[in-house]
Design an enzyme around this catalytic site. Sequence first.
Site, PDB file in Angstrom:
ATOM      1  N   ASP A 103      11.556  24.431 -22.946  1.00  0.00           N
ATOM      2  CA  ASP A 103      11.622  23.240 -22.087  1.00  0.00           C
ATOM      3  C   ASP A 103      10.309  22.448 -22.070  1.00  0.00           C
ATOM      4  O   ASP A 103      10.276  21.311 -21.616  1.00  0.00           O
ATOM      5  CB  ASP A 103      11.989  23.647 -20.651  1.00  0.00           C
ATOM      6  CG  ASP A 103      13.425  24.144 -20.562  1.00  0.00           C
ATOM      7  OD1 ASP A 103      14.224  23.842 -21.469  1.00  0.00           O
ATOM      8  OD2 ASP A 103      13.756  24.844 -19.588  1.00  0.00           O
TER       9      ASP A 103
ATOM     10  N   SER B 203      14.972  27.624 -12.767  1.00  0.00           N
ATOM     11  CA  SER B 203      15.788  28.755 -13.235  1.00  0.00           C
ATOM     12  C   SER B 203      15.884  29.836 -12.162  1.00  0.00           C
ATOM     13  O   SER B 203      16.947  30.419 -11.932  1.00  0.00           O
ATOM     14  CB  SER B 203      15.163  29.377 -14.492  1.00  0.00           C
ATOM     15  OG  SER B 203      15.211  28.468 -15.548  1.00  0.00           O
TER      16      SER B 203
HETATM   17  C1  S3P Z   1      17.627  28.052 -18.673  1.00  0.00           C
HETATM   18  C2  S3P Z   1      17.644  28.444 -19.995  1.00  0.00           C
HETATM   19  C3  S3P Z   1      17.284  27.554 -21.111  1.00  0.00           C
HETATM   20  C4  S3P Z   1      16.509  26.349 -20.622  1.00  0.00           C
HETATM   21  C5  S3P Z   1      17.145  25.715 -19.421  1.00  0.00           C
HETATM   22  C6  S3P Z   1      17.206  26.706 -18.270  1.00  0.00           C
HETATM   23  C7  S3P Z   1      18.026  29.034 -17.637  1.00  0.00           C
HETATM   24  O1  S3P Z   1      18.476  27.088 -21.715  1.00  0.00           O
HETATM   25  O2  S3P Z   1      16.364  25.412 -21.660  1.00  0.00           O
HETATM   26  O3  S3P Z   1      16.409  24.584 -19.002  1.00  0.00           O
HETATM   27  O4  S3P Z   1      17.736  28.795 -16.446  1.00  0.00           O
HETATM   28  O5  S3P Z   1      18.598  30.058 -17.999  1.00  0.00           O
HETATM   29  P1  S3P Z   1      19.237  27.927 -22.863  1.00  0.00           P
HETATM   30  O6  S3P Z   1      19.785  29.144 -22.246  1.00  0.00           O
HETATM   31  O7  S3P Z   1      20.320  27.013 -23.357  1.00  0.00           O
HETATM   32  O8  S3P Z   1      18.206  28.218 -23.903  1.00  0.00           O
END
Ligand code: S3P
Length: 427
Positions: A314, A24
Amino acid sequence: MKKGSILGPAKSVRGEIKLPGDKSISHRAIMLGSLAEGVTCIKGLLDCDDCNYTMRAFRDMGVPIDVIENYTTILGKGLRSLRRPAGPVNAGNSGTTMRILAGILAGQRFEVMLTGEPALSGRPMNRIITPLSLMGTYITSLNGGYPPLRMMGGSVKAIKYDMPVPSAQVKSAILFAGLYSNGVTTVTEKFKSRDHTERMMKYFGADVRVNGLSVSVKGARELKSRAIEVPADISSAGFFMVAASLLEGSKVKIRNVTVNPTRAGIIEAMSRMGAHISIDNRKELFEPVADITVEYAKTKGITIDESMIPSIIDELPVIFVLAALSEGRTVIKGVKELTVKETNRIESMKHNLSKMGAHIKTSGSNVIIEGVKELKGASLKSFGDHRTCMSMAIASLAAKDESVIDDVECVSKSLPGFFDILDDLKG
Ligand code: S3P
């Protein structure tokens, strides 16, 4: 590792590891580095399929990005400097790339198509189409609310938006679009999702204010380039944390991991389950980081409330594995979002863990797991999903005999070296 890979049980996992950068944070570092003015130097950017799609998208829009070993240099030319790409922007199988990029493209004066691999066409996009349309962007799905998307940005209106689902990707898309408005954009969540965008935007000089569950950003003229060191990904660490907790005689130390409270749900959940976890060497960069050590311990079932889900979203697949082998019942509440990840992760994990003899059922949007004493080897499916695949690899270590799993190449989405690291820890 090839298709139909054999995953054997292991006695223990032991050692000290340094994992690649947080996915992220890496996405956001590429994005903000591309939009800032000047040279952004990033140490430890994650080299995985998803982040490479983000990098390619910005290169296709005219941003010079160089990678030499562990260092990435981005020559940003400003918030409105992106050029119309020659063709559609391909987000691969990366929901983060497509959703956050849409927020950035809301501020660019060109028409563009956002496409992806077939696997991405199951990821809902109305969650970004609705707020970005309210901000005055023309954005539409060519596939009933799923990718591909067509959009034309330009002038952005500041909005106040209550998010129906807690999602850092949606929040980030709105905040990025907000940078291009003349006013203050405010996003309010029901439960706090990861806050890497807020932190990094501030670090790059944007006027971002956080007030409980609301985040506001002021339209900006420019962002300043920065130096960034990306900490290790707690989502990748989670697999090795659970492996160490499950296997007698294990001890694994993972260095320099992000322990941002909006991501650290796995530490809290495992600790409440009775796992033996110590956190040392805390440092506060623009993200808090620390070393995490996990040793074997007997664990017990717990209840995880809906409010905690965004901080552990996650890591839930691998928590299912730990719960399957913990004493008593684990109840995980309000996990509907897990059904719209790279695959429906409730179904993928239920399918695989049930084949191994675990007791896992769903009730509405809750998952209930009754711990068993042991798991047996089985023929498993990754469903093309990196986190299902890695979670089942951890489950197989703790099983009494061998398992076989298909399509393990999907781990390259976030952690291409997963199986090598695991082999090293198995000694
Ligand atoms: C992420 C947000 C999450 C996560 C994804 C990465 C991000 O998703 O599950 O693996 O980097 O902002 P969501 O925003 O759909 O919850």
